[in-house]
Design a protein around this motif. Sequence first.
Motif, PDB file in Angstrom:
ATOM      1  N   GLN A   1       5.111  17.652  -9.143  1.00  0.00           N
ATOM      2  CA  GLN A   1       3.877  17.382  -8.116  1.00  0.00           C
ATOM      3  C   GLN A   1       3.063  18.773  -8.067  1.00  0.00           C
ATOM      4  O   GLN A   1       3.525  19.684  -7.837  1.00  0.00           O
ATOM      5  N   MET A   2       1.957  18.508  -8.404  1.00  0.00           N
ATOM      6  CA  MET A   2       0.836  19.375  -8.275  1.00  0.00           C
ATOM      7  C   MET A   2      -0.620  19.069  -7.812  1.00  0.00           C
ATOM      8  O   MET A   2      -0.786  17.947  -7.750  1.00  0.00           O
ATOM      9  N   ASP A   3      -1.298  19.991  -6.903  1.00  0.00           N
ATOM     10  CA  ASP A   3      -2.368  19.507  -6.477  1.00  0.00           C
ATOM     11  C   ASP A   3      -3.378  19.733  -7.714  1.00  0.00           C
ATOM     12  O   ASP A   3      -3.028  19.927  -8.794  1.00  0.00           O
ATOM     13  N   SER A   4      -4.656  18.741  -7.519  1.00  0.00           N
ATOM     14  CA  SER A   4      -5.620  18.767  -8.368  1.00  0.00           C
ATOM     15  C   SER A   4      -6.092  19.832  -9.086  1.00  0.00           C
ATOM     16  O   SER A   4      -6.679  19.803 -10.223  1.00  0.00           O
ATOM     17  N   VAL A   5      -6.256  20.971  -8.360  1.00  0.00           N
ATOM     18  CA  VAL A   5      -6.709  22.175  -8.836  1.00  0.00           C
ATOM     19  C   VAL A   5      -5.889  22.846  -9.841  1.00  0.00           C
ATOM     20  O   VAL A   5      -6.261  23.169 -11.180  1.00  0.00           O
ATOM     21  N   GLN A   6      -4.721  22.859  -9.484  1.00  0.00           N
ATOM     22  CA  GLN A   6      -3.591  23.367 -10.425  1.00  0.00           C
ATOM     23  C   GLN A   6      -3.461  22.478 -11.843  1.00  0.00           C
ATOM     24  O   GLN A   6      -3.230  22.919 -12.673  1.00  0.00           O
ATOM     25  N   MET A   7      -3.453  21.200 -11.324  1.00  0.00           N
ATOM     26  CA  MET A   7      -3.206  20.211 -12.620  1.00  0.00           C
ATOM     27  C   MET A   7      -4.668  20.328 -13.293  1.00  0.00           C
ATOM     28  O   MET A   7      -4.366  20.258 -14.845  1.00  0.00           O
ATOM     29  N   GLY A   8      -5.496  20.419 -12.882  1.00  0.00           N
ATOM     30  CA  GLY A   8      -6.848  20.870 -13.835  1.00  0.00           C
ATOM     31  C   GLY A   8      -6.845  21.911 -14.781  1.00  0.00           C
ATOM     32  O   GLY A   8      -6.783  21.692 -15.893  1.00  0.00           O
TER      33      GLY A   8
ATOM     34  N   ARG B   1       1.183   3.660  -9.368  1.00  0.00           N
ATOM     35  CA  ARG B   1       1.424   4.621  -8.200  1.00  0.00           C
ATOM     36  C   ARG B   1       0.163   5.684  -8.416  1.00  0.00           C
ATOM     37  O   ARG B   1      -0.088   6.314  -9.191  1.00  0.00           O
ATOM     38  N   GLU B   2      -0.098   5.913  -7.006  1.00  0.00           N
ATOM     39  CA  GLU B   2      -1.280   6.880  -6.779  1.00  0.00           C
ATOM     40  C   GLU B   2      -0.846   8.433  -7.343  1.00  0.00           C
ATOM     41  O   GLU B   2       0.228   8.577  -6.862  1.00  0.00           O
ATOM     42  N   GLY B   3      -1.743   8.952  -8.019  1.00  0.00           N
ATOM     43  CA  GLY B   3      -1.556  10.333  -8.357  1.00  0.00           C
ATOM     44  C   GLY B   3      -0.882  10.592  -9.700  1.00  0.00           C
ATOM     45  O   GLY B   3      -0.977  11.746 -10.321  1.00  0.00           O
TER      46      GLY B   3
ATOM     47  N   ILE C   1       0.897  -1.254   0.114  1.00  0.00           N
ATOM     48  CA  ILE C   1       0.081   0.077   0.055  1.00  0.00           C
ATOM     49  C   ILE C   1       0.908   1.410   0.115  1.00  0.00           C
ATOM     50  O   ILE C   1       0.605   2.239  -0.838  1.00  0.00           O
ATOM     51  N   MET C   2       2.001   1.107   0.782  1.00  0.00           N
ATOM     52  CA  MET C   2       2.727   2.193   0.742  1.00  0.00           C
ATOM     53  C   MET C   2       3.433   2.476  -0.608  1.00  0.00           C
ATOM     54  O   MET C   2       3.495   3.565  -1.274  1.00  0.00           O
ATOM     55  N   HIS C   3       3.827   1.516  -1.250  1.00  0.00           N
ATOM     56  CA  HIS C   3       4.373   1.712  -2.737  1.00  0.00           C
ATOM     57  C   HIS C   3       3.254   2.452  -3.671  1.00  0.00           C
ATOM     58  O   HIS C   3       3.536   3.246  -4.465  1.00  0.00           O
ATOM     59  N   GLU C   4       1.965   2.131  -3.373  1.00  0.00           N
ATOM     60  CA  GLU C   4       0.887   2.706  -4.307  1.00  0.00           C
ATOM     61  C   GLU C   4       0.676   4.256  -3.804  1.00  0.00           C
ATOM     62  O   GLU C   4       0.453   5.338  -4.722  1.00  0.00           O
ATOM     63  N   LYS C   5       0.927   4.416  -2.550  1.00  0.00           N
ATOM     64  CA  LYS C   5       0.528   6.034  -1.861  1.00  0.00           C
ATOM     65  C   LYS C   5       1.653   6.936  -2.162  1.00  0.00           C
ATOM     66  O   LYS C   5       1.211   7.931  -2.014  1.00  0.00           O
ATOM     67  N   LEU C   6       2.693   6.500  -2.126  1.00  0.00           N
ATOM     68  CA  LEU C   6       3.928   7.392  -1.963  1.00  0.00           C
ATOM     69  C   LEU C   6       4.227   8.135  -3.416  1.00  0.00           C
ATOM     70  O   LEU C   6       5.241   7.734  -4.144  1.00  0.00           O
ATOM     71  N   ALA C   7       3.515   9.099  -3.624  1.00  0.00           N
ATOM     72  CA  ALA C   7       3.512   9.907  -4.993  1.00  0.00           C
ATOM     73  C   ALA C   7       4.700  10.619  -5.042  1.00  0.00           C
ATOM     74  O   ALA C   7       5.311  10.967  -5.753  1.00  0.00           O
ATOM     75  N   PHE C   8       5.360  11.314  -3.767  1.00  0.00           N
ATOM     76  CA  PHE C   8       6.473  11.941  -3.871  1.00  0.00           C
ATOM     77  C   PHE C   8       7.484  11.407  -3.292  1.00  0.00           C
ATOM     78  O   PHE C   8       8.593  11.198  -3.850  1.00  0.00           O
ATOM     79  N   ILE C   9       7.519  10.580  -2.351  1.00  0.00           N
ATOM     80  CA  ILE C   9       8.659  10.026  -1.769  1.00  0.00           C
ATOM     81  C   ILE C   9       8.989   8.949  -2.571  1.00  0.00           C
ATOM     82  O   ILE C   9      10.317   8.537  -2.719  1.00  0.00           O
TER      83      ILE C   9
ATOM     84  N   THR D   1       7.616  13.902 -15.597  1.00  0.00           N
ATOM     85  CA  THR D   1       6.533  12.937 -15.224  1.00  0.00           C
ATOM     86  C   THR D   1       5.597  13.752 -14.228  1.00  0.00           C
ATOM     87  O   THR D   1       6.152  14.238 -13.045  1.00  0.00           O
ATOM     88  N   PHE D   2       4.420  13.797 -14.429  1.00  0.00           N
ATOM     89  CA  PHE D   2       3.399  14.706 -13.614  1.00  0.00           C
ATOM     90  C   PHE D   2       2.473  13.810 -12.770  1.00  0.00           C
ATOM     91  O   PHE D   2       1.959  12.380 -12.892  1.00  0.00           O
ATOM     92  N   TYR D   3       2.392  14.053 -11.408  1.00  0.00           N
ATOM     93  CA  TYR D   3       1.795  13.605 -10.354  1.00  0.00           C
ATOM     94  C   TYR D   3       0.712  14.514  -9.808  1.00  0.00           C
ATOM     95  O   TYR D   3       1.164  15.754  -9.421  1.00  0.00           O
ATOM     96  N   GLU D   4      -0.522  14.173  -9.360  1.00  0.00           N
ATOM     97  CA  GLU D   4      -1.340  14.891  -8.498  1.00  0.00           C
ATOM     98  C   GLU D   4      -1.076  14.518  -7.133  1.00  0.00           C
ATOM     99  O   GLU D   4      -1.002  13.420  -6.896  1.00  0.00           O
ATOM    100  N   ASN D   5      -0.893  15.694  -6.355  1.00  0.00           N
ATOM    101  CA  ASN D   5      -0.855  15.510  -4.805  1.00  0.00           C
ATOM    102  C   ASN D   5      -1.479  16.459  -4.062  1.00  0.00           C
ATOM    103  O   ASN D   5      -1.058  17.655  -4.178  1.00  0.00           O
TER     104      ASN D   5
END
Length: 403
Positions: free
Chosen positions: A172-179, A200-202, A18-26, A211-215
Motif C-alpha cells: 500500500q503506497m500513496d499516489s506520490v510515492q507510487m508515482g 478494486r479501487e487503487g 461499493i465497499m468491495h470496490e473501495k476497500l483497498a487495504f481491508i 501486488t501494488f495498491y495506491e491508497n
Amino acid sequence: MSNTFKVIDMVTKESLRIMHEKLAFIGTVDRQYDDSFKSSGAKIGSTLRVREPNQYKRRQGSRVMDVQDQNEQTQTITVATQDGVDMRFNSAELIQSVNNGAAFDDLSKNYIEPAVSVLVSGIEADFLAYCTKLTPAVAGTAGSAINSLTALGAARAKLNQQLAPKDERYVQMDSVQMGTLVSGVASYFNDQKSISEQYREGFVKRTAMATFYENERIWTLTNGADVAGEINNGTLTSGITSLTVDGFTAAPSVGAVFTVEGIYDVHPETKAAYSHLKQFVVTAATTTSITFSPAMIYDTTNPRQNCSGTPVDGADITFVGAASASYLQSIMYHPEAFQFITADLPLMDDAQKCVRRVKDNLSVRVWMGSDIRNDELLLRLDILYGMAALRPQWACRLIGTAN
C-alpha cells in the motif's frame, strides 16, 4: 410493504458492492474469523481468543528425549467498534427506484456511493494506522526517495527472513510515492491478466512478488524531538517489553521504530543471528521509559526466542529517521499479518425494515424508518468490527523522504 423491503435490500446489496470496490487495504487482509461471531452461532460476547502457533526447540542427535511442554499463546481480539453512516431519502424517489433501474443508479450515485465512501475511508484510515503502528520492521532509507526496487527488495527480504508465506503479498503506497516508484522502474510494472483485482479501487500492478495498491490513507509517522538515548539500568531480563532510558529530552512517538545496540534479529526456527539489529516499535513512552513490541526474548532456551544478544546499561537506543521529521509509512505485508473482523449486528424485534447482508466476510446492517411528518425515509447503515495484528512480523514498512 414488499416494495419497502425490496428498496432496503437493494440499498444493502449496493452498499456492500461499493465497499468491495473501495476497500483497498481491508480487502487484502485476513477476515477468516468472522464465523465465530455469526448471530446464529454461539454467543461469545465481544471478544475472541485466537491461538498463536506453538514453537519448539530442535533436539540434535539420538540422545535422551528432551520433551517440551506445550506453551500455547493467545491474543484477544475485541469486536466492539460500531461505525455507520446515516441518510435521508424522499420516499417517492425510493419507491420509484424499485421498478426503474435508471432511478436506482441515480440514487446510488448521489447518495449511497458518497455515504459508503466516507464510511469506508474512515475505517480504512484507522485500520491502516493501527496496523502500521504495530509493525516493527522498516526498510528503505529515511530521507531517500523510493524510486527503485532496492527498498522493496529489502522489505521482501524482511518478510522472507520471518518466514512469511510467498503466495500473497501486497503493498500500500500513496499516489506520490507510487508515482516516484513507477517513474523509476516503469518497465517492471508491465501489463498482465488480473481479473480478480481489476474492479478494486487503487489496484496498480504486481511486481517484486507483491501486488501494488495506491491508497491515500497511508499513515504518517512524526518522530519525537529526540531520537537518540540509551538504556538506564532497570529490569533487563529476557521477555521484557519496556526499558528504562535516559538521554531523551522528549518522549519518543508511539509507532516509532528503534534498535538497541548489540541486539540482533534471529531466524524464527534455527535461531541463528542475522547481521542486522532487531527492530522494535514504541507502544507507549515518556522521556524515561519506553514500552515496546515485540517482547525482547533473547533466552536461547526459549522456543520463542526472537533476538540475539543481551541488553546492557548504557547501550545505545537509535530511532529510524530524524528528530521531529514526518515520514509516510507505506507498507508491504502478507494477508495473515493483520485481521479485520466484522460481527453480525442484531435485527431488532420491532424493526420491520431491517436487513443484514454479508459479502467478502463483511457484515453490514441497514435499518430504515419513516418520518411521517416530512414524508421521508430515514436510513442508517452500520458495521460492527474489530482489528488485530496477530503476525506483524509478516509485514514491513517502507520509509522514504520526509513528508
